[in-house]
Motif scaffolding. Structure first.
Motif, PDB file in Angstrom:
ATOM      1  N   UNK A   1       0.829  -1.196   0.000  1.00 26.96           N
ATOM      2  CA  UNK A   1       0.000   0.000   0.000  1.00 26.96           C
ATOM      3  C   UNK A   1       0.868   1.253   0.000  1.00 26.96           C
ATOM      4  N   UNK A   2       1.961   1.217   0.757  1.00 28.08           N
ATOM      5  CA  UNK A   2       2.878   2.358   0.792  1.00 28.08           C
ATOM      6  C   UNK A   2       3.483   2.668  -0.565  1.00 28.08           C
ATOM      7  N   UNK A   3       3.842   1.634  -1.318  1.00 28.51           N
ATOM      8  CA  UNK A   3       4.418   1.859  -2.641  1.00 28.51           C
ATOM      9  C   UNK A   3       3.362   2.326  -3.643  1.00 28.51           C
ATOM     10  N   UNK A   4       2.117   1.886  -3.476  1.00 28.96           N
ATOM     11  CA  UNK A   4       1.039   2.424  -4.310  1.00 28.96           C
ATOM     12  C   UNK A   4       0.895   3.919  -4.052  1.00 28.96           C
ATOM     13  N   UNK A   5       0.934   4.290  -2.782  1.00 29.20           N
ATOM     14  CA  UNK A   5       0.834   5.707  -2.409  1.00 29.20           C
ATOM     15  C   UNK A   5       1.997   6.504  -2.993  1.00 29.20           C
ATOM     16  N   UNK A   6       3.204   5.952  -2.917  1.00 28.35           N
ATOM     17  CA  UNK A   6       4.379   6.629  -3.458  1.00 28.35           C
ATOM     18  C   UNK A   6       4.278   6.789  -4.970  1.00 28.35           C
ATOM     19  N   UNK A   7       3.768   5.764  -5.641  1.00 26.39           N
ATOM     20  CA  UNK A   7       3.591   5.819  -7.094  1.00 26.39           C
ATOM     21  C   UNK A   7       2.609   6.926  -7.480  1.00 26.39           C
ATOM     22  N   UNK A   8       1.516   7.023  -6.752  1.00 23.91           N
ATOM     23  CA  UNK A   8       0.530   8.060  -7.043  1.00 23.91           C
ATOM     24  C   UNK A   8       1.024   9.441  -6.632  1.00 23.91           C
ATOM     25  N   UNK A   9       1.855   9.503  -5.578  1.00 22.58           N
ATOM     26  CA  UNK A   9       2.429  10.780  -5.161  1.00 22.58           C
ATOM     27  C   UNK A   9       3.288  11.379  -6.267  1.00 22.58           C
ATOM     28  N   UNK A  10       3.969  10.504  -7.005  1.00 21.00           N
ATOM     29  CA  UNK A  10       4.776  10.986  -8.134  1.00 21.00           C
ATOM     30  C   UNK A  10       3.902  11.705  -9.153  1.00 21.00           C
TER      31      UNK A  10
ATOM     32  N   UNK B   1      11.903   0.191 -15.628  1.00 18.35           N
ATOM     33  CA  UNK B   1      10.694   0.416 -14.840  1.00 18.35           C
ATOM     34  C   UNK B   1      10.512  -0.618 -13.732  1.00 18.35           C
ATOM     35  N   UNK B   2      11.389  -1.621 -13.691  1.00 22.18           N
ATOM     36  CA  UNK B   2      11.336  -2.560 -12.576  1.00 22.18           C
ATOM     37  C   UNK B   2      11.750  -1.883 -11.276  1.00 22.18           C
ATOM     38  N   UNK B   3      12.359  -0.686 -11.392  1.00 23.08           N
ATOM     39  CA  UNK B   3      12.740   0.088 -10.219  1.00 23.08           C
ATOM     40  C   UNK B   3      11.670   1.114  -9.843  1.00 23.08           C
ATOM     41  N   UNK B   4      10.492   1.017 -10.417  1.00 29.04           N
ATOM     42  CA  UNK B   4       9.406   1.946 -10.097  1.00 29.04           C
ATOM     43  C   UNK B   4       8.671   1.481  -8.850  1.00 29.04           C
ATOM     44  N   UNK B   5       7.940   2.421  -8.226  1.00 26.71           N
ATOM     45  CA  UNK B   5       7.198   2.094  -7.007  1.00 26.71           C
ATOM     46  C   UNK B   5       6.081   1.086  -7.284  1.00 26.71           C
ATOM     47  N   UNK B   6       5.405   1.225  -8.430  1.00 26.02           N
ATOM     48  CA  UNK B   6       4.326   0.289  -8.751  1.00 26.02           C
ATOM     49  C   UNK B   6       4.865  -1.114  -8.973  1.00 26.02           C
ATOM     50  N   UNK B   7       6.019  -1.222  -9.611  1.00 25.44           N
ATOM     51  CA  UNK B   7       6.632  -2.534  -9.817  1.00 25.44           C
ATOM     52  C   UNK B   7       6.985  -3.167  -8.473  1.00 25.44           C
ATOM     53  N   UNK B   8       7.518  -2.365  -7.553  1.00 24.03           N
ATOM     54  CA  UNK B   8       7.836  -2.874  -6.215  1.00 24.03           C
ATOM     55  C   UNK B   8       6.571  -3.333  -5.504  1.00 24.03           C
ATOM     56  N   UNK B   9       5.483  -2.574  -5.674  1.00 24.94           N
ATOM     57  CA  UNK B   9       4.205  -2.952  -5.069  1.00 24.94           C
ATOM     58  C   UNK B   9       3.712  -4.287  -5.615  1.00 24.94           C
ATOM     59  N   UNK B  10       3.831  -4.473  -6.919  1.00 25.20           N
ATOM     60  CA  UNK B  10       3.404  -5.736  -7.538  1.00 25.20           C
ATOM     61  C   UNK B  10       4.227  -6.912  -7.029  1.00 25.20           C
ATOM     62  N   UNK B  11       5.525  -6.692  -6.842  1.00 23.89           N
ATOM     63  CA  UNK B  11       6.383  -7.757  -6.324  1.00 23.89           C
ATOM     64  C   UNK B  11       6.012  -8.106  -4.884  1.00 23.89           C
ATOM     65  N   UNK B  12       5.724  -7.076  -4.087  1.00 24.34           N
ATOM     66  CA  UNK B  12       5.354  -7.319  -2.694  1.00 24.34           C
ATOM     67  C   UNK B  12       4.039  -8.077  -2.605  1.00 24.34           C
ATOM     68  N   UNK B  13       3.112  -7.770  -3.505  1.00 26.19           N
ATOM     69  CA  UNK B  13       1.834  -8.480  -3.537  1.00 26.19           C
ATOM     70  C   UNK B  13       2.050  -9.956  -3.836  1.00 26.19           C
ATOM     71  N   UNK B  14       3.058 -10.243  -4.655  1.00 23.39           N
ATOM     72  CA  UNK B  14       3.366 -11.629  -5.008  1.00 23.39           C
ATOM     73  C   UNK B  14       4.270 -12.305  -3.978  1.00 23.39           C
ATOM     74  N   UNK B  15       4.581 -11.587  -2.884  1.00 24.06           N
ATOM     75  CA  UNK B  15       5.425 -12.158  -1.843  1.00 24.06           C
ATOM     76  C   UNK B  15       6.901 -12.012  -2.103  1.00 24.06           C
ATOM     77  N   UNK B  16       7.273 -11.168  -3.055  1.00 23.95           N
ATOM     78  CA  UNK B  16       8.676 -10.942  -3.386  1.00 23.95           C
ATOM     79  C   UNK B  16       9.105  -9.577  -2.871  1.00 23.95           C
ATOM     80  N   UNK B  17      10.393  -9.409  -2.577  1.00 26.41           N
ATOM     81  CA  UNK B  17      10.901  -8.135  -2.054  1.00 26.41           C
ATOM     82  C   UNK B  17      12.005  -7.555  -2.930  1.00 26.41           C
ATOM     83  N   UNK B  18      12.195  -8.097  -4.095  1.00 22.64           N
ATOM     84  CA  UNK B  18      13.279  -7.657  -4.967  1.00 22.64           C
ATOM     85  C   UNK B  18      13.065  -6.227  -5.425  1.00 22.64           C
TER      86      UNK B  18
END
Length: 260
Positions: free
Chosen positions: A164-173, A213-230
């Motif tokens: 949720x935090x990374x979604x917020x950061x993505x939208x803050x951009x 774009x794998x270094x974007x906040x939304x990409x990080x959010x998607x990884x966290x949703x899948x249980x990944x932290x990369x």
């Protein structure tokens, strides 16, 4: 810093008093309606968050509705709309003059307005999350769709909060992008341009069309949703740097522009 704090407090009060800020309550209201619909069988929730027995724990439900609202772009639409109306609207109408007369310096205004908008929208995020949890226990927990448990074997609480935090950061951009566009464009045009940019970037991230774009906040959010932290640390740092650059550029343009 004192100037930024003074403007920030003033902007928080202004933002909370504006009626258009009430649209940020829409997701919290909708999620309660969805909770009731799910409990009656009028709404069916499916996805990876479902437990092995096909029933939802509280974290499953919260994660599912968050993913649903974010995928539809509801949060992006609302946050960009509020930013465009409240900032570009002040520029277009000349109301920004009142702030300039009280403060004198233009530099801190952009940062303070951005922080005030972030605070307001963050409050909406928290309210939505709490409403989803309340809706689960009020309606879903005792239905055939819920199991009444808070914890989930599928969803980890820290990962969900980070998502949720990374979604917020993505939208803050894109709220920062809206501030920049709002200097030169009407509220509606600034809203449309920022929203199209958001959806275009979301598409590129989802399709993995651009490797950076794998270094974007939304990409990080998607990884966290899948249980990944990369890649979450580079995503956090890159997003903060880009937001800071956009705000700096907006402040520079704001200092040089004529306010009608």
């Amino acid at each position: 810093m004192m100037e930024i704090w003074t403007i920030y407090k003033m902007e928080i009060i202004k933002t909370l008093k504006r009626r258009n800020s009430l649209i940020l309550l829409i997701p919290a209201i909708l999620v309660m309606v969805m909770s009731f619909g799910a409990s009656t069988g009028a709404l069916t929730l499916t996805g990876d968050a479902l437990s092995s027995d096909g029933k939802l724990a509280c974290l499953d439900f919260v994660s599912t509705v968050w993913t649903f609202f974010n995928t539809l772009g509801i949060w992006g639409i609302l946050l960009i709309l509020v930013t465009a109306v409240q900032f570009s609207g002040e520029i277009t109408s000349g109301q920004i003059k009142m702030t300039l007369l009280r403060i004198g310096k233009r530099g801190p205004i952009i940062v303070a307005k951005f922080c005030a908008l972030l605070t307001t929208t963050f409050g909406a995020f928290v309210l939505f999350t709490l409403s989803a949890g309340a809706g689960y226990y009020l309606f879903v927990a005792d239905s055939t769709m819920g199991n009444g448990s808070f914890t989930s074997a599928m969803i980890d609480l820290p990962n969900m909060l980070a998502m949720i935090g990374f979604i917020f950061l993505h939208l803050a951009l894109f709220m920062a992008v809206t501030l920049l566009a709002g200097l030169f464009l009407s509220p509606f045009i600034a809203f449309i341009i920022s929203l199209v940019s958001l959806f275009a970037l979301n598409y590129l991230i989802t399709t993995n069309a651009v490797d950076l774009l794998k270094y974007s906040a939304l990409s990080a959010s998607n990884h966290l949703l899948a249980g990944q932290t990369a890649e979450w640390v580079p995503a956090l740092l890159s997003s903060l740097v880009i937001i800071a650059c956009i705000l700096t550029l907006t402040s520079l343009f704001f200092k040089r522009m004529d306010i009608k």
